[in-house]
Design an enzyme around this catalytic site. Sequence first.
Site, PDB file in Angstrom:
ATOM      1  N   GLU A   1       0.817  -1.231   0.000  1.00 39.37           N
ATOM      2  CA  GLU A   1       0.000   0.000   0.000  1.00 39.37           C
ATOM      3  C   GLU A   1       0.850   1.280   0.000  1.00 39.37           C
ATOM      4  OE1 GLU A   1      -3.028  -0.158   3.113  1.00 39.37           O
ATOM      5  OE2 GLU A   1      -4.111  -1.707   2.019  1.00 39.37           O
TER       6      GLU A   1
ATOM      7  N   GLU B   1      -5.554  -8.385  -0.102  1.00 42.30           N
ATOM      8  CA  GLU B   1      -6.250  -7.992   1.135  1.00 42.30           C
ATOM      9  C   GLU B   1      -7.700  -7.728   0.764  1.00 42.30           C
ATOM     10  OE1 GLU B   1      -4.724  -5.022   3.848  1.00 42.30           O
ATOM     11  OE2 GLU B   1      -2.659  -5.594   3.362  1.00 42.30           O
TER      12      GLU B   1
END
Length: 488
Positions: free
Chosen positions: A164, A283
């Site tokens: 991320e 995720e």
Amino acid sequence: MTVDPAFRVGEVDPRLYGSFVEHMGRCVYTGIYEPGHPTADENGFRRDTAELVRELGAPIVRYPGGNFVSGYRWEDGIGPVGERPTRLDLAWRSLETNHVGIGEFMTWARTVGVEPMMAVNLGTRGIDAARSLVEYCNLPGGTYWSDLRGGDPYGIKTWCLGNELDGPWQIGHKTATEYARLALETAKAMRQVDPSIELVACGSSGRQMPTFGSWEATVLGETYDAVDYVSMHGYYQQHGDDRDSFLACATDMDHFIDEVVATADHVRAVGRHSKKINISFDEWNVWYQSRFAGETNLEIEEAPHLIEDVYSVTDAVVVGNLLISLLRHADRVKIGCQAQLVNVIATIMTEPGGAAWRQASFHPYALTTRYGRGTVLQPAITAPMHETARHGEVPLLDAVAVQSDAGVVVFAVNRSQTEPMTLDVDLRALPALSQAAHTVIADDDPDAVNTVQEPDRVTPRSLDDPKVDGGRLQVVLPALSWNMIRIS
Ligand code: AHR
């Protein structure tokens, strides 16, 4: 619904059913690892958790983060446990004792029978730490890092190039261009150590990110030849009392996947590349992020209780629907990791020193993992529609079919909160199929949850076997339900 082998999407890659262990909250400490627990094995791992992990059936587990990895020094987690430093983990403002490092994780992974998927730190670190870690894990010996490991190489095949990095919350947050250059050079060095590895470039942290779309285009524009997958992350929750939109959030996942595939294929066309970049949705889950949003200045603690969301029947139905969305895209989504495995927005919960139990969301996940193997078929569906505030008009029925030697399994969700739905399945293209079994997750109380006091309040139920007659099957899907119809 018409199910026909001609409507083939692709083969299910078993890694679609992966999970995720992050050094966050109580996922590792008091989750999978707790020396002194009555069920702890000789390495300190909880046997009760391990048993549930095996039952869940995740074939691959991403590790060690998550946001945690962007400040992690993997070398802190090797060598004699008593000599390892305790560090301040800035991602979750927690104390990291490093009692579990890569060697311990590999021991656990072998015990429970999962393949590791390893993430490297591209937040505070870079090429050198990443290529040393590949050397430590995968080279047989004869070099500094591989000799420090000793024993057989871990042979870790799948590697994430950071986590991320598009997110301002990430330690070492980068622009797409900054990340793309670092990811490319790190990928090259890692592959020079072990050319057999597969690499995942960071995509967006969510479809709502302001850089979504252009981030993927820039990153893949730079790294296309050096990576195999681009990552996607997506979390969903009910907002206020708008349950209809929540029940339809898999449509958002569908659009998100389609958009990333389109972007990757655009880069492919522009760069005249022949290979396709596939997706690692590493995720995804239901996460009540709005409840966590206020907790920005956490106390510095060891293994704190962090985001221990308790999942209801409704959440379980949504998790089942998100799995249907992933299956529908099996031609391009090759890896999926539900975040996370234990205690932290997890399918498995534990009490320190106490019991381990299955959340409601454990069940659709375990059943899909077990029975959703083979070739995905997209059924042709005609279903009633209804209006939702967040996703517009959506069908009340969502479904996918998976064909294998055992027959066909239909996974279906009835999104109506109030009305059962009669599902007619046309199976005339599969004349050998003659019998069916119906398993359902539904409840008079859609907010029912499993707790340590009542760990089996929410479990799958078998309903009357539907009849297959003249190539047609009819089955009633209860209101607000996830369903698995196994036809053989
Ligand atoms: O899974 C919890 C967190 O969600 C992860 O650490 C991060 O990658 C994501 O934002």
